[in-house]
Design a protein around this motif. Structure first.
Motif, PDB file in Angstrom:
ATOM      1  N   GLN A  50       0.747  -1.285  -0.019  1.00  0.00           N
ATOM      2  CA  GLN A  50      -0.032  -0.112   0.245  1.00  0.00           C
ATOM      3  C   GLN A  50       0.721   1.347  -0.096  1.00  0.00           C
ATOM      4  OE1 GLN A  50      -3.822  -0.353   0.423  1.00  0.00           O
ATOM      5  NE2 GLN A  50      -2.976  -1.884  -0.638  1.00  0.00           N
ATOM      6  N   VAL A  51       0.503   2.221  -0.913  1.00  0.00           N
ATOM      7  CA  VAL A  51       1.329   3.577  -1.168  1.00  0.00           C
ATOM      8  C   VAL A  51       0.619   4.270   0.091  1.00  0.00           C
ATOM      9  CG1 VAL A  51       2.074   3.406  -3.203  1.00  0.00           C
ATOM     10  CG2 VAL A  51      -0.272   4.705  -2.620  1.00  0.00           C
ATOM     11  N   LEU A  52       1.393   4.984   1.081  1.00  0.00           N
ATOM     12  CA  LEU A  52       0.790   5.642   2.195  1.00  0.00           C
ATOM     13  C   LEU A  52       0.609   7.243   1.998  1.00  0.00           C
ATOM     14  CD1 LEU A  52       2.156   3.504   5.050  1.00  0.00           C
ATOM     15  CD2 LEU A  52      -0.114   3.314   3.879  1.00  0.00           C
ATOM     16  N   ASN A  53       1.180   7.571   0.793  1.00  0.00           N
ATOM     17  CA  ASN A  53       0.786   9.075   0.743  1.00  0.00           C
ATOM     18  C   ASN A  53       0.899   9.489  -1.081  1.00  0.00           C
ATOM     19  OD1 ASN A  53       3.719   8.797   0.000  1.00  0.00           O
ATOM     20  ND2 ASN A  53       4.308   9.735   2.060  1.00  0.00           N
ATOM     21  N   PRO A  54       0.332  10.487  -1.145  1.00  0.00           N
ATOM     22  CA  PRO A  54       0.169  10.614  -2.640  1.00  0.00           C
ATOM     23  C   PRO A  54       1.471  10.861  -3.670  1.00  0.00           C
ATOM     24  CG  PRO A  54      -1.204  12.225  -1.711  1.00  0.00           C
ATOM     25  CD  PRO A  54      -0.220  11.689  -0.749  1.00  0.00           C
ATOM     26  N   LYS A  55       2.774  10.953  -2.849  1.00  0.00           N
ATOM     27  CA  LYS A  55       4.150  11.244  -3.702  1.00  0.00           C
ATOM     28  C   LYS A  55       4.645   9.824  -3.986  1.00  0.00           C
ATOM     29  CE  LYS A  55       7.728  12.730  -1.323  1.00  0.00           C
ATOM     30  NZ  LYS A  55       8.346  13.541  -0.532  1.00  0.00           N
ATOM     31  N   THR A  56       3.973   8.716  -3.114  1.00  0.00           N
ATOM     32  CA  THR A  56       4.494   7.622  -3.737  1.00  0.00           C
ATOM     33  C   THR A  56       3.710   6.921  -4.677  1.00  0.00           C
ATOM     34  OG1 THR A  56       5.385   7.303  -1.282  1.00  0.00           O
ATOM     35  CG2 THR A  56       5.391   5.279  -2.454  1.00  0.00           C
ATOM     36  N   LEU A  57       4.211   6.811  -5.773  1.00  0.00           N
ATOM     37  CA  LEU A  57       3.361   5.984  -7.009  1.00  0.00           C
ATOM     38  C   LEU A  57       3.517   4.590  -7.199  1.00  0.00           C
ATOM     39  CD1 LEU A  57       4.515   8.822  -9.498  1.00  0.00           C
ATOM     40  CD2 LEU A  57       2.635   8.815  -7.674  1.00  0.00           C
ATOM     41  N   GLY A  58       2.187   3.991  -7.091  1.00  0.00           N
ATOM     42  CA  GLY A  58       2.190   2.563  -7.531  1.00  0.00           C
ATOM     43  C   GLY A  58       2.751   2.371  -8.775  1.00  0.00           C
TER      44      GLY A  58
END
Length: 771
Positions: free
Chosen positions: A145-153
């Motif tokens: 799971q990405v936990l903030n918007p800046k971390t892109l899947g």
């Protein structure tokens, strides 16, 4: 409601590496910083034999650097990774349901443009949720799971960071015989099972990239802390617990956790309720509400034509005289009758008549790129000299051909083919701005636009427009939204980061009483947006007949929703004056089979002009009440899902229904004059013959015969509204029959007469709720 539990469980260091634990999930890292083992309870190792996955890699100078060593500080919960010329500090938190990894620092970071989490190889591949980042198989689920918007899947496949779609044989089908289209690659199927992956980009520097059909597009620098702060969760559990575990992660990590009618949105039965799309306003609202209730529905949704402009979202004065106050009045009137209102938007698509564009254009409108004036221009010059044409002569995605110099917008026709470079055939003071003289060296920016004839936004303005929509919903009390055009946020130059920031800003700025209560979907998904969105509802009715428009796409979406742990929806269907009851029943059977909602796009004119509108609305009410009551047995679901099967349902009581399977034989005649003859066999009493004459078609001298005996004659018919003629069941007894239909079209009318014979198959199935 899901309750989070944040019990910390200490990691242990073994001779072979570091073992991290979260409940029944166990992850092992070797001394180099590679994942070598993942286990859930008593499962075998879910990392395929021989595989080693780097926890984190750094990209510098175009090369992806794996870690060379890892040092675990158990007391501080800190993992130090050495990459040779770079180091990364990763904070690690072990919680009851998941492990959290966060980049605390990368040194030096100036020459590192991307940090990649994984890819984490797994042996699970029966269900691969590419958007949510969960893979399943053998009764287990492993997720990222990405936990903030800046971390892109996903994987940084392209520099524009736009979601990477691909096709791959569906592992859920026999030998993967069905090729499935995947939306994104946070999880991706492989020959050995699957991989899970995410990344973060260092956005401290402005870049020129290829994006949105442009070979050159400016991606401005963005101050979000760079690589530091990128954060993911890894978890493992039994497949049956995957969705509830994600809910616990949302609460533990402060992610959006929408509650609809007191239930988490991804589990709420409200999440896949069907609805009507119908233009309503202060004058016709009561009629629209009456229709909504006749269909047994609770949501009435307005198309985006309610707005005079997009950006500030000013409503049409003739429909909502007091703008948002009038809309709020409508919401109150609807709520008093048990109906919730929503409205459609185009996210960051700014119409040229919006205050963000005219009379003074906002400096935050998105730019493809900029240059400088090679020569000064007067207020009336029709040609504009520029130093560099590369951002201006890209025409593949350039609808409005608009530049900004100061507060003036100028439209141009083309760019000179050789130096000196000029914008040719210019329209000065475009879109209500004021033409002015400009000096040599003044900055000239090419604005980014969309094929809908709208302007787009940079990151700051995207957030502001999202806040405008949140304010509209909060002030009016609206409870349904579709973020159509969400991909417009690619104009930020940040790919999927832009839509995630937009969705988060909208959600964060809703009033506390409304936050989480608004059913919302969007034109595109994303691993962070998943936590905000209630559902998605793709499938449009504009491209073919009622049953044919994007049918396979709608069916494929049900598999997508299932593997990504989302409520099922079948998309939009058009209810016109010519839509038949049989077509509606066909849709309703599919909705019941997949337990998927849908919407009917209609209008008061269409409802009033349809001769079967009363029966259609009653059928929607009966089928949807049965679907929501979950009375369809597992044995019935397969047939209800098949687009080849026909069913009719009637409500026999407050808690009971009768379901009849039907054999449907269809013919269409359009010759002049026409005649058709065919044989049918009826094994059950109750068969009926229907023929539909479309609007504008005049037919005369028609006759229907059964076994040579006329049973219906129409000497004349005039063109006008659609006509529907149903012959009573008694006309077709059990056994073999020959049917003949003949007649002619009159005048200049053209078209076809559609015939359908519906023959009951077997006895009806009684469905009822337990007492």
């Amino acid at each position: 409601m899901i309750v989070s539990c944040c019990v910390l469980i200490a990691a242990v260091t073994s001779s072979s590496g570091t073992v991290l634990k979260a409940g029944g999930f166990e992850l092992e890292l070797d001394a180099l910083g590679f994942v070598t083992s993942a286990r859930i309870d008593d499962s075998p190792n879910l990392v395929p034999g021989g595989s080693r996955s780097p926890l984190l890699s750094l990209r510098s100078g175009g090369k992806l650097l794996p870690p060379l060593s890892a040092r675990w500080d158990q007391k501080k919960g800190n993992l130090s990774l050495d990459f040779g010329g770079h180091r990364a500090q990763v904070k690690v938190h072990e919680k009851a349901t998941h492990l959290v990894f966060e980049i605390a620092k990368v040194t030096p970071s100036s020459d590192v443009d991307v940090a990649v989490w994984g890819s984490f190889a797994t042996s699970l591949g029966a269900e691969v949720g590419e958007t949510i980042g969960v893979v399943q198989g053998e009764g287990y689920a492993f997720g990222l799971q990405v936990l903030n918007p800046k971390t892109l899947g996903g994987w940084p496949t392209t520099e524009d960071d736009v979601e990477h779609g691909f096709q791959y044989p569906d592992p859920a089908t026999a030998k993967g015989s069905h090729v499935e289209s995947y939306r994104g690659d946070t999880a991706k199927p492989t020959d050995f099972g699957s991989v899970l992956q995410a990344y973060v980009r260092n956005r401290t520097k402005t870049r020129t990239i290829a994006a949105w059909g442009h070979a050159y597009y400016t991606a401005p620098g963005f101050n979000d802390g760079g690589l530091a702060g990128s954060k993911i969760a890894l978890f493992g559990c039994r497949s049956a617990d995957a969705l509830s575990t994600i809910g616990k992660i949302e609460q533990a990590e402060g992610l959006p956790h929408p509650m609809i009618d007191g239930v988490w949105g991804k589990m709420s039965p409200t999440a896949h309720e069907s609805y009507l799309i119908m233009p309503f306003d202060v004058k016709n609202l009561d009629e629209c509400l009456k229709i909504t209730k006749a269909a047994g529905l609770r949501y009435l949704y307005s198309p985006d034509d309610a707005f005079e402009s997009w950006g500030h979202f000013v409503l049409r004065k003739e429909r909502f005289p007091d703008n948002w106050t009038s809309l709020k009045e409508c919401v109150g009137r609807a709520e008093a009758q048990g109906v919730r209102l929503g409205i459609h938007t185009l996210s960051t698509f700014n119409t040229p008549n919006d205050p963000y564009v005219t009379p003074v254009p906002d400096r935050r409108l998105a730019e493809v790129g900029s240059s400088k004036l090679a020569l000064g221009i007067t207020v009336s010059d029709g040609e504009v000299s520029i130093e560099d044409p590369k951002f201006f002569n890209q025409m593949s995605n350039n609808t409005l051909k608009t530049v900004r110099i100061g507060d003036e917008l100028i439209q141009y026709d083309s760019v000179s083919s050789t130096a000196p470079w000029k914008l040719l055939k210019c329209k000065r003071g475009a879109f209500g701005t004021r033409a002015k003289a400009h000096r040599k060296g003044a900055l000239i920016a090419k604005l980014m636009d969309h094929g809908y004839g709208t302007f787009l936004t940079n990151a700051e303005l995207s957030v502001e427009v999202a806040t405008n929509i949140a304010r509209l919903f909060s002030e009016a009390g609206l409870q349904q939204l579709s973020m159509d055009g969400l991909e417009g946020n690619w104009s930020t130059g940040m790919g999927q980061y832009g839509p995630a920031l937009f969705a988060k800003a909208w959600y964060d700025h809703l009033s506390p009483s409304l936050q989480g209560q608004v059913i919302n979907d969007a034109s595109m998904p994303g691993p962070y947006i998943w936590h905000i969105q209630t559902r998605d509802n793709w499938g449009e009715p504009w491209y073919a007949g009622f049953r044919q428009s994007q049918t396979q796409y709608r069916l494929d979406n049900q598999r997508y929703f299932h593997r990504n742990l989302m409520p099922g929806m079948l998309g939009w269907f058009s209810l016109t004056s010519e839509t038949t009851l049989e077509d509606i029943q066909w849709l309703l059977a599919r909705a019941a089979g997949f337990d998927a909602g849908f919407c009917l796009v209609t209008s008061l004119k269409s409802i009033k002009g349809n001769p079967q509108s009363t029966e259609i609305l009653a059928a929607v009410k009966a089928w949807e009440s049965a679907r929501r009551a979950h009375v369809f047995t597992p044995e019935l679901l397969s047939g209800l899902q098949s687009v080849e099967e026909e069913f009719e349902l009637s409500q026999t009581g407050n808690r009971s229904w009768s379901l009849q399977r039907v054999d449907s034989i269809k013919h269409s005649v359009s010759s002049f004059p026409f005649e058709t003859s065919f044989n049918v066999s009826s094994a059950t009493k109750g068969a009926k013959l229907i023929f539909q004459i479309p609007a504008g078609v005049a037919v005369s001298g028609w006759q229907v015969s059964v076994d040579g005996r006329p049973i219906a004659v129409g000497m004349s018919d005039i063109a006008g509204k659609p006509r529907r003629i149903t012959l009573e069941p008694a006309h077709l007894a059990v056994g073999q029959h020959n049917l003949r239909f003949e007649g002619k079209f009159t005048g200049k009318s053209k078209g076809a007469v559609d015939l359908e014979i519906r023959i009951p198959i077997g006895t009806p199935t009684d469905l009822r709720l337990p007492s």
